[in-house]
Design a protein around this motif. Structure first.
Motif, PDB file in Angstrom:
ATOM      1  N   SER A   2     -79.390   7.334  13.407  1.00 39.63           N
ATOM      2  CA  SER A   2     -77.993   7.378  12.981  1.00 39.63           C
ATOM      3  C   SER A   2     -77.109   6.718  14.025  1.00 39.63           C
ATOM      4  O   SER A   2     -77.301   6.904  15.229  1.00 39.63           O
ATOM      5  CB  SER A   2     -77.559   8.824  12.773  1.00 39.63           C
ATOM      6  OG  SER A   2     -78.311   9.436  11.743  1.00 39.63           O
ATOM      7  N   SER A  70     -61.092   3.094   7.867  1.00 40.74           N
ATOM      8  CA  SER A  70     -61.465   2.008   6.954  1.00 40.74           C
ATOM      9  C   SER A  70     -62.160   0.865   7.677  1.00 40.74           C
ATOM     10  O   SER A  70     -62.835   0.044   7.048  1.00 40.74           O
ATOM     11  CB  SER A  70     -60.228   1.487   6.218  1.00 40.74           C
ATOM     12  OG  SER A  70     -59.399   0.711   7.081  1.00 40.74           O
ATOM     13  N   GLU A  75     -71.708   5.626   9.466  1.00 39.44           N
ATOM     14  CA  GLU A  75     -71.441   6.884   8.780  1.00 39.44           C
ATOM     15  C   GLU A  75     -70.846   7.941   9.713  1.00 39.44           C
ATOM     16  O   GLU A  75     -69.920   8.653   9.349  1.00 39.44           O
ATOM     17  CB  GLU A  75     -72.735   7.410   8.137  1.00 39.44           C
ATOM     18  CG  GLU A  75     -72.647   8.809   7.549  1.00 39.44           C
ATOM     19  CD  GLU A  75     -71.771   8.922   6.308  1.00 39.44           C
ATOM     20  OE1 GLU A  75     -71.841   9.946   5.613  1.00 39.44           O
ATOM     21  OE2 GLU A  75     -70.992   7.974   6.033  1.00 39.44           O
ATOM     22  N   ASP A 105     -71.366  18.368   7.998  1.00 41.15           N
ATOM     23  CA  ASP A 105     -70.699  17.112   7.673  1.00 41.15           C
ATOM     24  C   ASP A 105     -69.559  16.795   8.635  1.00 41.15           C
ATOM     25  O   ASP A 105     -69.068  15.666   8.660  1.00 41.15           O
ATOM     26  CB  ASP A 105     -70.168  17.176   6.235  1.00 41.15           C
ATOM     27  CG  ASP A 105     -71.307  17.357   5.233  1.00 41.15           C
ATOM     28  OD1 ASP A 105     -72.160  16.467   5.135  1.00 41.15           O
ATOM     29  OD2 ASP A 105     -71.350  18.417   4.571  1.00 41.15           O
ATOM     30  N   LYS A 135     -68.737  12.856   9.214  1.00 39.42           N
ATOM     31  CA  LYS A 135     -69.309  11.803   8.365  1.00 39.42           C
ATOM     32  C   LYS A 135     -68.205  11.105   7.586  1.00 39.42           C
ATOM     33  O   LYS A 135     -67.387  11.761   6.918  1.00 39.42           O
ATOM     34  CB  LYS A 135     -70.336  12.404   7.409  1.00 39.42           C
ATOM     35  CG  LYS A 135     -71.573  12.948   8.098  1.00 39.42           C
ATOM     36  CD  LYS A 135     -72.539  13.564   7.094  1.00 39.42           C
ATOM     37  CE  LYS A 135     -73.783  14.111   7.798  1.00 39.42           C
ATOM     38  NZ  LYS A 135     -74.700  14.783   6.836  1.00 39.42           N
ATOM     39  N   LYS A 136     -68.185   9.805   7.658  1.00 33.89           N
ATOM     40  CA  LYS A 136     -67.137   9.020   7.006  1.00 33.89           C
ATOM     41  C   LYS A 136     -67.106   9.240   5.499  1.00 33.89           C
ATOM     42  O   LYS A 136     -66.032   9.355   4.895  1.00 33.89           O
ATOM     43  CB  LYS A 136     -67.346   7.540   7.309  1.00 33.89           C
ATOM     44  CG  LYS A 136     -66.312   6.611   6.691  1.00 33.89           C
ATOM     45  CD  LYS A 136     -66.602   5.153   7.033  1.00 33.89           C
ATOM     46  CE  LYS A 136     -65.609   4.226   6.349  1.00 33.89           C
ATOM     47  NZ  LYS A 136     -65.877   2.804   6.657  1.00 33.89           N
ATOM     48  N   SER A 137     -68.262   9.335   4.875  1.00 35.06           N
ATOM     49  CA  SER A 137     -68.333   9.462   3.418  1.00 35.06           C
ATOM     50  C   SER A 137     -67.837  10.806   2.912  1.00 35.06           C
ATOM     51  O   SER A 137     -67.584  10.966   1.720  1.00 35.06           O
ATOM     52  CB  SER A 137     -69.774   9.242   2.936  1.00 35.06           C
ATOM     53  OG  SER A 137     -70.631  10.258   3.443  1.00 35.06           O
ATOM     54  N   LYS A 138     -67.673  11.762   3.833  1.00 34.37           N
ATOM     55  CA  LYS A 138     -67.301  13.116   3.433  1.00 34.37           C
ATOM     56  C   LYS A 138     -65.872  13.486   3.831  1.00 34.37           C
ATOM     57  O   LYS A 138     -65.420  14.600   3.554  1.00 34.37           O
ATOM     58  CB  LYS A 138     -68.253  14.125   4.077  1.00 34.37           C
ATOM     59  CG  LYS A 138     -69.710  13.986   3.677  1.00 34.37           C
ATOM     60  CD  LYS A 138     -69.954  14.566   2.299  1.00 34.37           C
ATOM     61  CE  LYS A 138     -71.448  14.603   1.984  1.00 34.37           C
ATOM     62  NZ  LYS A 138     -71.715  15.260   0.690  1.00 34.37           N
ATOM     63  N   SER A 139     -65.145  12.571   4.464  1.00 29.95           N
ATOM     64  CA  SER A 139     -63.903  12.979   5.125  1.00 29.95           C
ATOM     65  C   SER A 139     -62.768  11.983   4.928  1.00 29.95           C
ATOM     66  O   SER A 139     -62.994  10.776   4.829  1.00 29.95           O
ATOM     67  CB  SER A 139     -64.159  13.154   6.630  1.00 29.95           C
ATOM     68  OG  SER A 139     -65.298  13.948   6.873  1.00 29.95           O
TER      69      SER A 139
END
Length: 252
Positions: A2, A70, A75, A105, A135-139
């Motif tokens: 990761s 952005s 991740e 997360d 985690k970027k995808s969760k926040s």
């Protein structure tokens, strides 16, 4: 393996930027989002080969942080303020965490508040914590908060064990300036919500803030440092409302 994107937002942080970049040398990428600094912040950051600098006009902390998000390519996000530092034990904990097969997360970091070069033990800061690893995808940072922004996490949130070091107080003038800046942004936030100030806001709220921090949260045990911090934090609460009153007046 990761990978970690380390993010920093800056404004006139020439005194801090090299130290925080060096402190993040374990990250896979470092991204600085600068809001038109008038000092050498950008030049210092751009001198590092492993740093990407984006210039972005500042509107509020939430938008600035989401813009930085952005630009991240990985991740795992590690978001630091320029006046925060990661001790070696916390660095190892971060790396072990992101490589673990079972993770939350997002993670809160407890912060040790430094008054100049010495820790402040009480005054409301003893339980201070912020989410700094996630985690970027969760926040995403919640829209509508212009200051003291909140990260909304769609998943599990946990705590890391070791403390982040927060060098927030350099001197009286700089900390007061920071508190008044926060007050101005908070006033705009209240204005957008349609809040109208009254005697409760001007008197009770700042007095309560001081008493709560100095007595209930044991600022008295921090000595002179406690008086200064509790006063300036209460001043920040008070100043929201003259600023808010002026915003209302100019909008009529």
């Amino acid at each position: 393996m990761s990978k970690i994107s380390a993010l920093i937002i800056t404004l006139n942080e020439a005194k801090n930027i090299a130290d925080v970049i060096d402190n993040l040398d374990f990250a896979d990428e470092i991204i600085v989002v600068d809001s038109n600094s008038q000092d050498s912040t950008v030049e210092i950051a751009e001198a590092y080969q492993n740093v990407i600098v984006h210039k972005h006009k500042f509107e509020n902390f939430t938008k600035q942080r989401n813009f930085a998000l952005s630009k991240a390519n990985h991740e795992w996000i590690l978001f630091l303020d320029a006046d925060e530092r990661i001790p070696e034990v916390l660095k190892h904990e971060i790396l072990e965490t992101v490589q673990s097969k079972e993770t939350a997360d997002a993670y809160y970091f407890y912060r040790k508040f430094m008054f100049k070069s010495r820790p402040l033990h009480f005054s409301g800061w003893q339980t201070d914590k912020n989410i700094r690893l996630f985690k970027k995808s969760k926040s995403m940072y919640t829209e509508g908060r212009l200051v003291h922004e909140v990260l909304e996490v769609n998943g599990k949130v946990a705590n890391l064990q070791h403390h982040l070091i927060h060098y927030s107080y350099e001197n009286y003038a700089s900390y007061k300036k920071k508190m008044l800046s926060y007050a101005s942004l908070k006033a705009r936030e209240l204005f957008l919500k349609g809040v109208e100030p009254n005697p409760y806001h001007f008197i009770i709220k700042p007095v309560y803030k001081f008493v709560f921090s100095y007595i209930i949260r044991l600022g008295v045990l921090d000595g002179r440092k406690g008086i200064i911090i509790c006063y300036l934090n209460a001043l920040s609460v008070y100043k929201r409302y003259p600023y808010l009153k002026e915003l209302i007046k100019t909008s009529e």
